[in-house]
Design an enzyme around this catalytic site. Structure first.
Site, PDB file in Angstrom:
ATOM      1  N   ASP A   1     -13.135  -4.133 -16.452  1.00  0.00           N
ATOM      2  CA  ASP A   1     -13.734  -5.440 -16.750  1.00  0.00           C
ATOM      3  C   ASP A   1     -13.820  -6.405 -15.637  1.00  0.00           C
ATOM      4  OD1 ASP A   1     -13.625  -4.128 -19.470  1.00  0.00           O
ATOM      5  OD2 ASP A   1     -11.640  -4.567 -19.592  1.00  0.00           O
TER       6      ASP A   1
ATOM      7  N   LYS B   1     -18.508  -5.305 -13.008  1.00  0.00           N
ATOM      8  CA  LYS B   1     -19.382  -4.303 -12.500  1.00  0.00           C
ATOM      9  C   LYS B   1     -20.805  -4.207 -12.981  1.00  0.00           C
ATOM     10  CE  LYS B   1     -16.122  -1.192 -13.590  1.00  0.00           C
ATOM     11  NZ  LYS B   1     -15.059  -2.255 -13.839  1.00  0.00           N
TER      12      LYS B   1
ATOM     13  N   GLY C   1     -17.239  -0.201 -20.942  1.00  0.00           N
ATOM     14  CA  GLY C   1     -18.092  -1.021 -21.670  1.00  0.00           C
ATOM     15  C   GLY C   1     -18.650  -2.152 -20.690  1.00  0.00           C
ATOM     16  N   HIS C   2     -19.729  -1.794 -20.065  1.00  0.00           N
ATOM     17  CA  HIS C   2     -20.429  -2.814 -19.055  1.00  0.00           C
ATOM     18  C   HIS C   2     -21.582  -3.541 -19.711  1.00  0.00           C
ATOM     19  CE1 HIS C   2     -19.385   0.498 -15.704  1.00  0.00           C
ATOM     20  NE2 HIS C   2     -18.462  -0.089 -16.369  1.00  0.00           N
TER      21      HIS C   2
ATOM     22  N   GLN D   1     -13.996   1.527 -15.277  1.00  0.00           N
ATOM     23  CA  GLN D   1     -12.683   1.174 -15.183  1.00  0.00           C
ATOM     24  C   GLN D   1     -12.471   0.507 -13.814  1.00  0.00           C
ATOM     25  OE1 GLN D   1     -12.799   4.638 -16.435  1.00  0.00           O
ATOM     26  NE2 GLN D   1     -13.475   3.470 -18.408  1.00  0.00           N
TER      27      GLN D   1
HETATM   28  P1  IMP Z   1      -8.400   5.681 -22.342  1.00  0.00           P
HETATM   29  O1  IMP Z   1      -9.478   5.677 -20.899  1.00  0.00           O
HETATM   30  O2  IMP Z   1      -9.326   5.275 -23.455  1.00  0.00           O
HETATM   31  O3  IMP Z   1      -7.827   6.731 -22.324  1.00  0.00           O
HETATM   32  O4  IMP Z   1      -7.552   4.381 -22.052  1.00  0.00           O
HETATM   33  C1  IMP Z   1      -6.428   4.579 -21.166  1.00  0.00           C
HETATM   34  C2  IMP Z   1      -6.275   3.066 -20.639  1.00  0.00           C
HETATM   35  O5  IMP Z   1      -7.294   2.541 -19.830  1.00  0.00           O
HETATM   36  C3  IMP Z   1      -6.021   2.039 -21.666  1.00  0.00           C
HETATM   37  O6  IMP Z   1      -5.002   1.080 -21.345  1.00  0.00           O
HETATM   38  C4  IMP Z   1      -7.453   1.395 -21.915  1.00  0.00           C
HETATM   39  O7  IMP Z   1      -7.285   0.225 -22.226  1.00  0.00           O
HETATM   40  C5  IMP Z   1      -7.812   1.305 -20.343  1.00  0.00           C
HETATM   41  N1  IMP Z   1      -9.088   1.539 -20.088  1.00  0.00           N
HETATM   42  C6  IMP Z   1     -10.077   2.642 -20.398  1.00  0.00           C
HETATM   43  N2  IMP Z   1     -11.420   2.073 -20.088  1.00  0.00           N
HETATM   44  C7  IMP Z   1     -11.316   0.931 -19.765  1.00  0.00           C
HETATM   45  C8  IMP Z   1     -12.403  -0.121 -19.403  1.00  0.00           C
HETATM   46  O8  IMP Z   1     -13.508   0.170 -19.365  1.00  0.00           O
HETATM   47  N3  IMP Z   1     -12.107  -1.340 -19.195  1.00  0.00           N
HETATM   48  C9  IMP Z   1     -10.434  -1.591 -19.126  1.00  0.00           C
HETATM   49  N4  IMP Z   1      -9.613  -0.834 -19.421  1.00  0.00           N
HETATM   50  C10 IMP Z   1     -10.068   0.406 -19.789  1.00  0.00           C
END
Ligand code: IMP
Length: 427
Positions: free
Chosen positions: A13, A16, A40-41, A223
Site C-alpha cells: 500500500d 505503487k 489493491g492498486h 505488496q
Molecule cells: P494474504 O496475502 O491475503 O494471504 O495475506 C497475508 C498478509 O499480507 C496479511 O497481513 C495481509 O493483510 C497482507 N497483504 C496481502 N496483500 C496486501 C496488499 O496488497 N497490501 C497490504 N497488505 C497486504
C-alpha cells in the site's frame, strides 16, 4: 530502453499503482509479477479513479502492452469483473495478455483461507481471505490448476476432479465443512475459459521480444518487501515474493536483463493484518494520520495500522531489493503535522541495533529510537519542484535519503498523476 522493476518497500500500500500509472506514460510494456487479487492498486488519472487488483496499472496508457505474469495467481471472476469495469469506463483492455503459466485461484482456495485463518484463532495472520496462500501452496505442492489448463477442457475436468477429491476430504474430515461440487466449479471455469482464452499467451516470449526491441518494460510489484515469505516478518506475510528478484521469476525475465529497481515508500509506515510493526502508533497521532490519509485497505476496507517512518526496515528493504532509487509517497499527509519522527535504530534487550531481526519474537521486543524533525505546516499539494518545497520538507526528504542510504528520485505530494516532484530520473 531498459527494464525497470517497481517494488513496495514496506508492508504494501505504498502507492505503487500511482507511480506505475505515471511512469507507464513512456513505457511499452507493464507486467504484474506476483500476488493476486489480495493487492489493491489505486490509480487516479484523467479517466477517473480506479481500484485495480489484477490488471497492471499500465492499462491506462493507450500503447502499453499489459501482462499478467506467471507469478500471479488469478481469480478469473475477479479479473473478468475488473476488465468489465475498465471497459465501462472506456479503457481498452485488448492490450492485456495473461501468462499461460499463471495459476488460478479456485473456490476451494478461498474456503481454505477462511477455514485455516479460523483454526489459528488468536494467531491468525489477518489475510485478505482471497485464497492467495492456499493457491500458492497448491502451486508449490504441484496441485495447482493453471491458465493453460483452461484451454483443454477435458484435461481440466480430470485435473480438477483429482485435486477436488483431496480438498473435499480435508473439508469434511478435518474441518467438518461441506464438500464442494465438481460440476458446479467445472461449469463456471469453462465459462471463464471461453472469456479468457484470447488473452492467454506465452507472455515470456512477448517480453523477450520487447527487450530485444529495446522497449521500456516495467515490472509492477504487489505488496511490499516486509511481507516477503523469506525476508518479511514470517509467518506474518504473504505467499509470493514482492521483491525485485520475484520480478524475474514472476515475469520470466532473467536477472541480467534488469537495469534498475525503484522502491516505493510512504513517508510513514502502514500495515494491514497481524504481525510486528516496531514503529506502530497506538495513539491519537496514528489516528490522525489514518484519517488525513484515509488509510483503509483497498481490498478489504480494514483500517490500516500506522507508524512513523522506519529507517531500519527501509535500509533492509533497500538491500534485499537492490534498490537503485526510491520514490517517497504521501508527503502531503504531513502538511499539518507539528513534529515528525524517523526511527533510525531499535533497542533490543538494552542493546542498540540497526538490523531488522529475522525472528518475530525479537522484532516484537524492539523499541524504536527516534530522531525528531519539525514539520512544515503549509500545503505542498501544488508544488512540482524540489526547490519550491518549504525548507523543512526539503530537509525531511534529504534526511530520509541519508538514513535509508538510497537516492530519493521522486516525491509524491498528492494522489493524481501530476502531483509528483521529480528530483532525478528513475530509468
Ligand atoms: P494474504 O496475502 O491475503 O494471504 O495475506 C497475508 C498478509 O499480507 C496479511 O497481513 C495481509 O493483510 C497482507 N497483504 C496481502 N496483500 C496486501 C496488499 O496488497 N497490501 C497490504 N497488505 C497486504
Amino acid at each position: 530502453m531498459p527494464v525497470l522493476v517497481i517494488v513496495g518497500g514496506q508492508w504494501g500500500d505504498e502507492g505503487k499503482g500511482k507511480v506505475v500509472d505515471q511512469l507507464a506514460e513512456n513505457a511499452d510494456v507493464v507486467v504484474r509479477f506476483s500476488g493476486g487479487d489480495n493487492a489493491g492498486h489505486t490509480v487516479i488519472n484523467p479517466l477517473g479513479e480506479f481500484k485495480l487488483h489484477l490488471v497492471p496499472a499500465g492499462i491506462f496508457s493507450s500503447r502499453v502492452l499489459c501482462v499478467i505474469g506467471n507469478g500471479v495467481v488469478i481469480n478469473p471472476a475477479v479479473l473478468m469483473s475488473e476488465i468489465a469495469m475498465l471497459n465501462k469506463s472506456g479503457v481498452d483492455t485488448t492490450r492485456l495478455a495473461i501468462s499461460n503459466r499463471a495459476h488460478l485461484v479456485m473456490p476451494y482456495h478461498i474456503m481454505l483461507d477462511e477455514l485455516e485463518e479460523k483454526s489459528k484463532a488468536g494467531k491468525a495472520l489477518g489475510t485478505t481471505k482471497r485464497g492467495i496462500g492456499p493457491a500458492f501452496a497448491d502451486k508449490t505442492n504441484r496441485l495447482g490448476i493453471r491458465t493453460c489448463d483452461l484451454l483443454d477442457k477435458v484435461g481440466l475436468k480430470e485435473r480438477l476432479s483429482m485435486v477436488l477429491e483431496g480438498k473435499n476430504t480435508l473439508f469434511t474430515k478435518v474441518y467438518g465443512a461441506p464438500p464442494m461440487a465438481l460440476e458446479e466449479i467445472y461449469t463456471k471455469y469453462c465459462e471463464y475459459a471461453d472469456f479468457l482464452a484470447p488473452f492467454i499467451k506465452d507472455t515470456e516470449m512477448l517480453l523477450d521480444e520487447a527487450i530485444r526491441q529495446k522497449q521500456l518494460v516495467i515490472l509492477e510489484g504487489a505488496q511490499g518487501a516486509l511481507l516477503d515469505p523469506d525476508f518479511g516478518t514470517y509467518p506474518y506475510g504473504t505467499s509470493s515474493s514482492p521483491l525485485s528478484a520475484g520480478g524475474c521469476l514472476g515475469a520470466g525475465i532473467a536477472p541480467n536483463r534488469i537495469d534498475s529497481v525503484l522502491g516505493i515508500f510512504k513517508v510513514y509506515c502502514t500495515r494491514v493484518g497481524n504481525g510486528p510493526m516496531p514503529t506502530e502508533l497506538m495513539d491519537e497521532t496514528g489516528q490522525m494520520i489514518r484519517e488525513i490519509a484515509h488509510e483503509y485497505g483497498t481490498t478489504t476496507g480494514r483500517p490500516r495500522r500506522i507508524g512513523w517512518f522506519d529507517a531500519v526496515a527501509a535500509r533492509f528493504s533497500c538491500r534485499v531489493n537492490g534498490l537503485t532509487s526510491v520514490a517517497l509517497t504521501r508527503l502531503d499527509v504531513f502538511d499539518t503535522m507539528g513534529t515528525l519522527k524517523i526511527c533510525t535504530h531499535y533497542m533490543l534487550e538494552g542493546k542498540k541495533i540497526d538490523y531488522f531481526p529475522a525472528s518475530v519474537a525479537e522484532l516484537e521486543k524492539c523499541q524504536p529510537v527516534y530522531e525528531e524533525m519539525p514539520g512544515w505546516g503549509v500545503p505542498i499539494t501544488e508544488v512540482r519542484r524540489f526547490k519550491d518545497l518549504p525548507k523543512q520538507a526539503q530537509k525531511y526528504l534529504k534526511r530520509i535519503e541519508e538514513v535509508m542510504q538510497c537516492s530519493v528520485n521522486m516525491a509524491c505530494c498528492g494522489p493524481s498523476r501530476e502531483q509528483v516532484i521529480q528530483l532525478k530520473t528513475v530509468i
